[in-house]
Design a protein around this motif. Sequence first.
Motif, mmCIF file in Angstrom:
data_model
loop_
_atom_site.group_PDB
_atom_site.id
_atom_site.type_symbol
_atom_site.label_atom_id
_atom_site.label_comp_id
_atom_site.label_asym_id
_atom_site.label_seq_id
_atom_site.Cartn_x
_atom_site.Cartn_y
_atom_site.Cartn_z
ATOM 1 N N GLN A 167 0.811 -1.220 0.000
ATOM 2 C CA GLN A 167 0.000 0.000 0.000
ATOM 3 C C GLN A 167 0.844 1.270 0.000
ATOM 4 O O GLN A 167 0.423 2.291 -0.527
ATOM 5 N N ALA A 168 2.028 1.226 0.612
ATOM 6 C CA ALA A 168 2.814 2.450 0.775
ATOM 7 C C ALA A 168 4.015 2.512 -0.155
ATOM 8 O O ALA A 168 4.871 3.376 -0.008
ATOM 9 N N GLU A 169 4.102 1.607 -1.122
ATOM 10 C CA GLU A 169 5.278 1.571 -1.998
ATOM 11 C C GLU A 169 5.493 2.898 -2.715
ATOM 12 O O GLU A 169 6.626 3.370 -2.842
ATOM 13 N N ASP A 170 4.438 3.504 -3.195
ATOM 14 C CA ASP A 170 4.568 4.716 -3.994
ATOM 15 C C ASP A 170 5.094 5.901 -3.196
ATOM 16 O O ASP A 170 5.497 6.904 -3.771
ATOM 17 N N GLU A 171 5.101 5.806 -1.881
ATOM 18 C CA GLU A 171 5.638 6.889 -1.070
ATOM 19 C C GLU A 171 7.165 6.864 -1.011
ATOM 20 O O GLU A 171 7.775 7.825 -0.551
#
Length: 589
Positions: free
Chosen positions: A247-251
Amino acid sequence: MMRSAWADLDGTWSFRHDDADSGLGAQWHTGLPEAREITVPFPPESVASGIAEPGFHPVVWYARTITGDDLAAAGRSEPAPVVLLHFGAVDYRARVWIDGRFVGEHEGGHTPFTFDVTALVADGDSHVLVVRAEDDPHDLTQPRGKQDWREDAHAIWYRRTTGIWQTVWLEAVPATSIEHVQWLPAGLTGVDLTVRLRGRVAAGTRLRVALRFDERDEDLATIDVDVAEGATSVQVPVPVRRQRNGQAEDELTWSPEHPRLVDATVSMHDAGGCVVDAVGSYLGIRTVGVGRGAFLLNGRPYDVRSVLNQGYWPDSHLAAPSRAALRREVELIKDLGFTGCRIHQKIEDPRFLYWADRLGLLVWGETPGAYEFSATAVQRLTREWMDAVDRDASHPSIVTWVPFNESWGIQRISEDRAQQAYSRALTDLTRALDPTRPVVSNDGWEQQNSDIITVHDYEGDGAVLARTYADESARERLLAGMGPAGRRILLDGSEDLGQPVMLTEFGGIDYQPTGRRENGWGYTAAADVEDWIARITALYDGIRASTFLAGSCYTQLTDTMQETNGLLTADREPKAPIQQIRGAVLGQS
């Protein structure tokens, strides 16, 4: 890999040509008699060097005094007693002396080398550094890229770069120190780190790796491992709490749109916990690959919109005119609407790659070709290419490796089994050195075992381009027959495995805003600026109409000597307002 103390040796050196190759016999290695002045790191063929003699001069000599101030700036003091002399690049073969005593030699015109000079600078505060560089313009076994073997530049080849053309510097380090760090992505949840060490490692020594993401004021990971003699490899995970289920990869991931970098500190500690050595570094967390006909960045299809960059300046040749110019080059490429560049036939200054990492630009790394096929040529190019991959593999901006271009050095590959074997072997060797990036076996045509199928097509009519690359039927015709240059795209026996197809050279439209030069040329020509913009737009419209092209690379970024087909002049001035050029590239009116 960064340390706080180092001494820049660029600037004014003594210099002599040695056309008769008599300097060794005359013992110039002890000092240069009747020398001229040259500005390092600009090659002597260039105006910026102060020499500006572009003719055949196969042997050149340099000399400079290393002062006590230089040694102090390098950090020579306890606990940093080892003094290292670094050369960014010397074309093609270098021999080095200090105070008449031989230091060492290196072969390979585009790759760095280092000598331990501790014993040679131990006495006194003034030492004479002498460099002899040999670059035979007629030796076609030397990897040379676009450097001409004729006295005057012709066709698509440019004036030579001889001798020192990247920074020279001194650095003092501990007796046991970190020699090299290399980061490779391990998916999107970690990185593989390899650390090479210099000197003997005492029992109980440990390596500590700390990652920090300053953008969010967050410490990502700290790990400690035992140190092995010579080299240590370790996988550094990104905490599960951040990447859980993706869920937080793009951050955290790196891309041209969001060039996020993670700061790193790599340190060695003795058995008592004291720091033995430490370096600063950085990395980008991202993956690249291919799948289902697409180029994949961080697991998702990404349209590679690239421009061919020769990395050549009119007054300084392969050397950039300044450090600021390297940053400006990246900024201009992005301003023009491109997401990437193909560094053509050159192993670029690592400071350019730093700005590509930091500002967000995809880069294709390409070896400078040799023009002969022989055992000597194979050995030389393979060694230099291995050194280049080793130097540059940590850069997140580099997303593809290109060991050959247009069959240079393997001109008979279509029928010569030995040349076919060489191309396959170097492609596979590249994968062995770095399994994380796609490899193009032979950019433009006559490919085998290639992760991306690439085509060079200088068709000037956008409508024709649209038909050639229209749909899957057009793809099948292209790969089964002869390519635009009358060369097979795939060698006989090589299967189409559904790899992505990219048009990696096209355009090349000659436009000269200040009036036509007698020897200026392109593959097609524009009558005026309106015609030029219209032609670029039409070519890109043809590419945008394709249902299968996964990327493109426009020829070229700048005018380069007699080639007047750049989007910018040789001095990096846009030939039309940047927004107009960008609009043509992006299809925006």
